[in-house]
Scaffold this motif. Structure first.
Motif, PDB file in Angstrom:
ATOM      1  N   PHE A 466       8.919 -19.589   4.808  1.00 54.32           N
ATOM      2  CA  PHE A 466       8.347 -19.254   3.496  1.00 54.32           C
ATOM      3  C   PHE A 466       6.888 -19.711   3.483  1.00 54.32           C
ATOM      4  CE2 PHE A 466      12.847 -20.156   3.014  1.00 54.32           C
ATOM      5  CZ  PHE A 466      13.293 -19.000   2.388  1.00 54.32           C
ATOM      6  N   PRO A 467       5.991 -18.883   4.070  1.00 56.30           N
ATOM      7  CA  PRO A 467       4.604 -19.331   4.251  1.00 56.30           C
ATOM      8  C   PRO A 467       3.913 -19.598   2.915  1.00 56.30           C
ATOM      9  CG  PRO A 467       4.832 -16.996   4.720  1.00 56.30           C
ATOM     10  CD  PRO A 467       6.202 -17.529   4.575  1.00 56.30           C
ATOM     11  N   VAL A 468       3.091 -20.626   2.928  1.00 55.41           N
ATOM     12  CA  VAL A 468       2.301 -20.951   1.742  1.00 55.41           C
ATOM     13  C   VAL A 468       1.180 -19.916   1.608  1.00 55.41           C
ATOM     14  CG1 VAL A 468       0.852 -22.718   0.665  1.00 55.41           C
ATOM     15  CG2 VAL A 468       2.829 -23.387   2.029  1.00 55.41           C
ATOM     16  N   ASN A 469       0.919 -19.452   0.397  1.00 54.44           N
ATOM     17  CA  ASN A 469      -0.090 -18.412   0.167  1.00 54.44           C
ATOM     18  C   ASN A 469      -1.487 -19.028   0.150  1.00 54.44           C
ATOM     19  OD1 ASN A 469      -1.151 -15.909  -0.382  1.00 54.44           O
ATOM     20  ND2 ASN A 469      -0.814 -16.061  -2.596  1.00 54.44           N
ATOM     21  N   TRP A 470      -2.012 -19.336   1.364  1.00 55.13           N
ATOM     22  CA  TRP A 470      -3.307 -20.017   1.466  1.00 55.13           C
ATOM     23  C   TRP A 470      -4.466 -19.109   1.048  1.00 55.13           C
ATOM     24  CZ3 TRP A 470      -2.790 -24.984   1.981  1.00 55.13           C
ATOM     25  CH2 TRP A 470      -1.701 -25.506   2.693  1.00 55.13           C
ATOM     26  N   GLN A 471      -4.297 -17.769   1.094  1.00 52.37           N
ATOM     27  CA  GLN A 471      -5.412 -16.837   0.851  1.00 52.37           C
ATOM     28  C   GLN A 471      -5.667 -16.594  -0.629  1.00 52.37           C
ATOM     29  OE1 GLN A 471      -7.077 -16.104   3.531  1.00 52.37           O
ATOM     30  NE2 GLN A 471      -5.502 -17.217   4.698  1.00 52.37           N
ATOM     31  N   TYR A 472      -4.838 -17.146  -1.480  1.00 52.56           N
ATOM     32  CA  TYR A 472      -5.007 -16.895  -2.915  1.00 52.56           C
ATOM     33  C   TYR A 472      -6.277 -17.580  -3.417  1.00 52.56           C
ATOM     34  CZ  TYR A 472      -4.015 -16.672  -7.906  1.00 52.56           C
ATOM     35  OH  TYR A 472      -4.080 -16.427  -9.241  1.00 52.56           O
ATOM     36  N   ARG A 473      -7.135 -16.812  -4.128  1.00 51.60           N
ATOM     37  CA  ARG A 473      -8.362 -17.359  -4.715  1.00 51.60           C
ATOM     38  C   ARG A 473      -8.370 -17.016  -6.199  1.00 51.60           C
ATOM     39  NH1 ARG A 473      -7.994 -19.350  -0.689  1.00 51.60           N
ATOM     40  NH2 ARG A 473      -9.415 -19.625   1.069  1.00 51.60           N
ATOM     41  N   LEU A 474      -8.498 -18.020  -7.022  1.00 50.30           N
ATOM     42  CA  LEU A 474      -8.436 -17.809  -8.471  1.00 50.30           C
ATOM     43  C   LEU A 474      -9.566 -16.895  -8.952  1.00 50.30           C
ATOM     44  CD1 LEU A 474      -6.990 -18.571 -11.082  1.00 50.30           C
ATOM     45  CD2 LEU A 474      -8.510 -20.524 -11.299  1.00 50.30           C
ATOM     46  N   ASP A 475     -10.742 -16.978  -8.299  1.00 48.02           N
ATOM     47  CA  ASP A 475     -11.894 -16.198  -8.740  1.00 48.02           C
ATOM     48  C   ASP A 475     -11.700 -14.698  -8.483  1.00 48.02           C
ATOM     49  OD1 ASP A 475     -14.469 -16.293  -9.964  1.00 48.02           O
ATOM     50  OD2 ASP A 475     -15.315 -15.734  -8.008  1.00 48.02           O
ATOM     51  N   ASN A 476     -10.855 -14.374  -7.502  1.00 48.62           N
ATOM     52  CA  ASN A 476     -10.642 -12.960  -7.152  1.00 48.62           C
ATOM     53  C   ASN A 476      -9.445 -12.352  -7.852  1.00 48.62           C
ATOM     54  OD1 ASN A 476     -12.757 -13.388  -5.424  1.00 48.62           O
ATOM     55  ND2 ASN A 476     -11.473 -13.640  -3.594  1.00 48.62           N
ATOM     56  N   VAL A 477      -8.961 -13.016  -8.911  1.00 49.70           N
ATOM     57  CA  VAL A 477      -7.728 -12.549  -9.536  1.00 49.70           C
ATOM     58  C   VAL A 477      -7.882 -11.133 -10.104  1.00 49.70           C
ATOM     59  CG1 VAL A 477      -8.225 -13.528 -11.818  1.00 49.70           C
ATOM     60  CG2 VAL A 477      -5.864 -13.285 -11.082  1.00 49.70           C
ATOM     61  N   THR A 478      -9.099 -10.758 -10.469  1.00 53.27           N
ATOM     62  CA  THR A 478      -9.294  -9.423 -11.062  1.00 53.27           C
ATOM     63  C   THR A 478      -9.136  -8.311 -10.034  1.00 53.27           C
ATOM     64  OG1 THR A 478     -11.668  -9.702 -10.700  1.00 53.27           O
ATOM     65  CG2 THR A 478     -10.813 -10.272 -12.887  1.00 53.27           C
ATOM     66  N   SER A 479      -9.289  -8.635  -8.764  1.00 54.20           N
ATOM     67  CA  SER A 479      -9.203  -7.584  -7.734  1.00 54.20           C
ATOM     68  C   SER A 479      -7.816  -7.482  -7.107  1.00 54.20           C
ATOM     69  CB  SER A 479     -10.240  -7.853  -6.630  1.00 54.20           C
ATOM     70  OG  SER A 479      -9.941  -9.081  -5.997  1.00 54.20           O
ATOM     71  N   TYR A 480      -6.888  -8.365  -7.541  1.00 56.36           N
ATOM     72  CA  TYR A 480      -5.548  -8.333  -6.936  1.00 56.36           C
ATOM     73  C   TYR A 480      -4.720  -7.228  -7.591  1.00 56.36           C
ATOM     74  CZ  TYR A 480      -6.569 -12.867  -4.865  1.00 56.36           C
ATOM     75  OH  TYR A 480      -7.126 -13.895  -4.147  1.00 56.36           O
ATOM     76  N   SER A 481      -4.103  -6.407  -6.754  1.00 56.35           N
ATOM     77  CA  SER A 481      -3.187  -5.374  -7.273  1.00 56.35           C
ATOM     78  C   SER A 481      -2.267  -4.948  -6.144  1.00 56.35           C
ATOM     79  CB  SER A 481      -3.973  -4.173  -7.801  1.00 56.35           C
ATOM     80  OG  SER A 481      -4.683  -3.557  -6.727  1.00 56.35           O
ATOM     81  N   CYS A 482      -1.181  -4.267  -6.508  1.00 57.07           N
ATOM     82  CA  CYS A 482      -0.244  -3.754  -5.498  1.00 57.07           C
ATOM     83  C   CYS A 482       0.471  -2.546  -6.098  1.00 57.07           C
ATOM     84  CB  CYS A 482       0.753  -4.840  -5.100  1.00 57.07           C
ATOM     85  SG  CYS A 482       1.861  -4.314  -3.771  1.00 57.07           S
ATOM     86  N   THR A 483       0.337  -1.393  -5.468  1.00 59.16           N
ATOM     87  CA  THR A 483       0.981  -0.171  -5.973  1.00 59.16           C
ATOM     88  C   THR A 483       1.817   0.455  -4.869  1.00 59.16           C
ATOM     89  OG1 THR A 483      -0.962   1.119  -5.352  1.00 59.16           O
ATOM     90  CG2 THR A 483      -0.861   0.312  -7.631  1.00 59.16           C
ATOM     91  N   CYS A 484       2.737   1.310  -5.316  1.00 60.01           N
ATOM     92  CA  CYS A 484       3.602   2.031  -4.366  1.00 60.01           C
ATOM     93  C   CYS A 484       2.988   3.395  -4.067  1.00 60.01           C
ATOM     94  CB  CYS A 484       4.999   2.186  -4.988  1.00 60.01           C
ATOM     95  SG  CYS A 484       6.124   3.134  -3.941  1.00 60.01           S
ATOM     96  N   ASN A 485       2.821   3.715  -2.805  1.00 59.01           N
ATOM     97  CA  ASN A 485       2.201   4.977  -2.403  1.00 59.01           C
ATOM     98  C   ASN A 485       3.231   5.854  -1.703  1.00 59.01           C
ATOM     99  OD1 ASN A 485       0.474   7.003  -1.761  1.00 59.01           O
ATOM    100  ND2 ASN A 485      -0.706   5.845  -0.233  1.00 59.01           N
ATOM    101  N   LEU A 486       3.481   7.063  -2.295  1.00 58.23           N
ATOM    102  CA  LEU A 486       4.389   8.035  -1.667  1.00 58.23           C
ATOM    103  C   LEU A 486       3.636   9.263  -1.174  1.00 58.23           C
ATOM    104  CD1 LEU A 486       7.280   7.937  -4.291  1.00 58.23           C
ATOM    105  CD2 LEU A 486       7.309   6.914  -2.038  1.00 58.23           C
TER     106      LEU A 486
END
Length: 840
Positions: A466-486
């Protein structure tokens, strides 16, 4: 009031004070001696009521101190008044009285007329909760002192009744009375109260009690006071505040007094004081008859069987106590975790020839049989690290030389069992008497450190799963997203459909109405899809936050540390100042179970996917290529059965050392075991179990030091009636067979309890492992000596050996022990681990 320590009535607070060591003015003891020399002395008085006692005391005065008849009547009337006892009220009674003003309560108390002493106990006496603190069979002594205006000279009397008599409402608690001391005198002398305290303190002294019981003349009591004065310790004035209440010591010193008994030069303690002292002193049973050689084949074994047979019935009846239920659940969870962990490592080492299921079944079977027939049923059988190392080496050797691993292992197991029976027959267990504290502590420390190391190692391995999410940056929260592409799937599917419905040779146009209905709105239909739904439909995830993993590692470490700390805190709750003693004891007994339940509840509330306990749900071998019975011939050459004797010698040494050192640690005198050990019988049981486990292809088992120590710790017995202020005395271990049997029955049933057990997070059980390892490590003297390295001399505890051995030699001894421990650890971690028992 006194039992061992003094409690004063605090009139302002209307309660009894906290217990404290009584501090007496030296002058009061001299005055008491004068009172006993000149006053009335009635020894072995036959009387059945307090009125009769007073009558005989007043009429039995010396001629020079005889009172006038009128004074005697007034004195008798005064002594026969009903005493006002300080009530011991419950919390509910105190709450109910909160509405009463103090003034009204006092006025009411003063207006009550003093009635005559009741000949029967009052309800308040019978309901007094203080009686629970009084040991069974105790008797009361009464000290009555006071100033009387109509007396011109003091009146003193010491009375010992021939038989304990209930004196109605005289005592605070309804108990038979044996001793009475009365001192009344004119107001001009103010020391009566202190003389009474001196008398009460003398009657709590063990040596003076014997004197008072056995005295035949006045001189005997005077001699008893002289002996008390000889041992008196005086605090110089000005160096100490007399109003300071000295708290009771956490550990009372030895009961053996240096002074000679003033009556007959021989102490009359209850039981054999020498034997009691020997039992209390630490050490292993090297001097007992358990390890003496008989000189006959199987002589030691037969003696073990005879010794244990007479206790066999009580081994079951002694288990009928709530504490045993706590021990069963604790040991079950510890052994099932150990079996699953060990089974997983064994499966990795042997290509699943032995796995989790074999480990569970083997532990349940071997543990059950051992607890049923062994000499020391408090021992818990389990797999050990050195055995695992041998299994790994054996499997690698078999693969390299094209041998059948299970058949080769079967012959080794049979040879080990044979050698074990030979050791039992020749009484080799008598060598245990040569194991010293040095060896025991080194072995126990090693096994404890293995427990601590393995639990931490398992927790650190969670960071890979269960890797720790080291890449998370609070300042970049506005650019985080995840969508499903078909979309990538859309065109190929549509093309395929058009080709099927509209063959180019037959028609140029394609009728859209003949096509299957197909929605072509890409983003709108995928917005509500979950991750799993998207992947099931063949889509893929796009975005910078798609690889986000909840911080399972962090919450796992919190559960791990929280469980261990919670175990320690609840165990220590027994000595806290909150709640009644019965509640504290119950919480302490069930500490580990409560800690596990609390941690599981936290995990369930958070709802994170922490790793859970995985238990096999089917009863079949882990490797389908093997069966439940291993046949001795067929897969390997015939000479393998003879060659197997060589590695079997090493395994025999390993089993013997592991088993016997654990047995020595468990049977040390400091645990006050009453039913004796069974070194030869235990070794025979382990040897015979080797045959069964080898034939069935199950792991090999031997006594597990840390889990066995945890088992004993969970079955500690302490005195129920300890004096106020006194810590409960350690009485021994609840010796029985039922807790081990029940724990291993539950272990066997674990396969059918998989739906329940799957909710227990593994970090919680690793926390229990850590607690067990730390507890076992703290139980050995080695850790006390290691702490001395970091403690300045003036702050070092007053340990007995520091009074007699120079500190540099203590440090040298500890350093040598730590070097040997480090060598054992290094050896265990290499391929040379097979010679580990020889090094021990």
């Amino acid at each position: 009031r006194w039992i061992k320590f003094e409690e004063k009535v605090e009139h302002g607070g209307e309660r009894w004070s906290s217990p404290h060591v009584p501090a007496l003015p030296l002058h009061s003891l001299f005055q008491l001696r004068t009172c006993l020399q000149k006053g009335t002395m009635l020894l072995d008085l036959d009387a059945t009521s307090f009125e009769e006692i007073i009558d005989k005391a007043l009429s039995g005065q010396p001629e020079e101190a005889e009172l006038q008849p009128a004074l005697r009547e007034r004195l008798a009337a005064l002594l026969l008044l009903q005493p006002q006892h300080q009530p011991t009220k419950s919390l509910l009674q105190l709450l109910a009285q909160l509405g009463l003003s103090p003034c009204r309560g006092k006025a009411k108390g003063r207006s009550e007329p003093r009635r005559q002493l009741s000949k029967t106990p009052l309800k308040e006496q019978l309901r007094n909760r203080f009686k629970k603190k009084v040991p069974p069979g105790a008797e009361a002594a009464h000290v009555a002192v006071g100033e009387v205006e109509f007396l011109e000279k003091p009146f003193a009397a010491f009375i010992r009744l021939r038989h304990g008599v209930s004196l109605g409402s005289l005592a605070e608690v309804s108990l038979p009375s044996r001793f009475l001391f009365i001192l009344l005198g004119p107001p001009k002398v103010k020391a009566y109260h202190e003389v009474g305290r001196a008398m009460a303190t003398l009657l709590t002294d063990e040596l003076f009690q014997r004197v008072a019981w056995q005295a035949e003349h006045r001189e005997d009591l005077i001699t008893g006071i002289e002996a008390f004065l000889d041992e008196l310790i005086v605090l110089p004035p000005g160096k100490w505040d007399p109003s300071t209440r000295i708290p009771p010591p956490s550990h009372l010193p030895s009961r053996r007094r240096t002074a000679v008994d003033p009556l007959d030069q021989q102490p009359h303690g209850n039981g054999d004081m020498t034997a009691a002292g020997d039992r209390a002193s630490p050490g292993h049973p090297g001097s007992g008859e358990e390890l003496e050689r008989t000189g006959r084949l199987f002589g030691g074994l037969l003696r073990d069987i005879r010794r244990k047979a007479r206790w066999y019935g009580s081994d079951f009846s002694d288990a009928l106590h709530p504490q045993c239920l706590s021990a069963v659940l604790y040991i079950y969870l510890a052994t099932v975790t150990n079996a699953i962990t060990f089974g997983g490592m064994l499966g990795d080492a042997t290509a699943n020839m032995q796995g989790v299921l074999e480990s569970l079944l083997g532990t349940a079977f071997a543990g059950f049989i051992f607890c049923l027939f062994s000499g020391q049923p408090l021992t818990i059988l389990s797999s050990t690290g050195p055995v695992l190392v041998f299994e790994r080496l054996l499997f690698t050797f078999s693969q390299d030389h094209s041998l059948d691993y299970l058949e080769f292992r079967l012959w080794i197991g049979l040879w080990v069992a044979f050698f074990g029976v030979v050791l039992v027959a020749t009484e080799a267990s008598h060598l245990v008497r040569y194991f010293t504290r040095f060896t025991e502590e080194g072995f126990c420390a090693l096994i404890s450190l293995i427990f601590i190391y393995d639990s931490l190692k398992k927790m650190l391995s969670l960071a890979d799963a269960f890797p720790v999410n080291w890449q998370y940056r609070l300042d970049n929260v506005t650019s985080y997203s995840c969508t499903c592409n078909l979309r990538r799937l859309f065109n190929p599917i549509l093309t395929c459909l058009f080709t099927l419905q509209c063959p180019p040779l037959r028609s140029v146009h394609c009728d859209p109405s003949s096509l299957p209905t197909l929605s072509l709105q890409p983003p709108a239909t995928t917005a509500g899809l979950s991750r799993s739904q998207c992947l099931d439909r063949g889509g893929h995830l796009l975005g910078t936050s798609c690889q986000y993993v909840p911080d399972v590692t962090l919450i796992s470490f919190l559960l791990f540390g929280g469980t261990s700390l919670f175990c320690i805190a609840l165990k220590r709750f027994r000595s806290s100042r909150y709640f009644p003693a019965a509640v504290r004891k119950l919480v302490s007994d069930f500490a580990v179970i409560l800690a596990i339940l609390a941690s599981c509840a936290v995990d369930a509330v958070l709802g994170l996917e922490t790793p859970k306990l995985l238990v096999p749900s089917e009863l079949k071998p882990t490797n389908p290529a093997r069966g439940w019975i291993i046949f001795p011939f067929g897969a390997n050459p015939w000479w393998v059965c003879l060659v197997s004797a060589v590695p079997a010698v090493l395994v025999t040494i390993l089993i013997f050392m592991d088993q016997q050192i654990t047995a020595v640690i468990l049977n040390r005198r400091e645990y006050k075991l009453q039913k004796g050990a069974g070194f030869h019988l235990d070794l025979l049981c382990v040897s015979l179990l080797m045959v069964v486990t080898s034939v069935m292809g199950l792991p090999w088992y031997v006594s597990a030091t840390v889990i066995s120590l945890a088992h004993m710790e969970s079955l500690r017995k302490e005195s129920a009636t300890s004096a106020p202020g006194e810590h409960p005395k350690f009485l021994g271990i609840r010796e029985q067979r039922l807790t081990g049997l029940a724990a291993f029955i539950l272990m066997g049933a674990s396969i059918f309890m998989a739906p329940v057990l799957k909710h227990i997070p593994m970090p919680v059980l690793y926390g229990v492992f850590l607690h067990m390892g730390v507890t076992a490590l703290n139980s050995i003297q080695l850790m006390d000596r290691v702490r001395l390295f970091l403690t300045p001399a003036k702050h070092q505890p007053d340990l007995p050996y520091l009074r007699h051995v120079p500190l540099r030699r203590v440090h040298l001894f500890t350093i040598i022990q730590l070097l040997c421990l480090a060598l054992l650890w290094l050896l265990k971690s290499t391929v040379a681990a097979i010679v580990f028992p020889v090094m021990v």
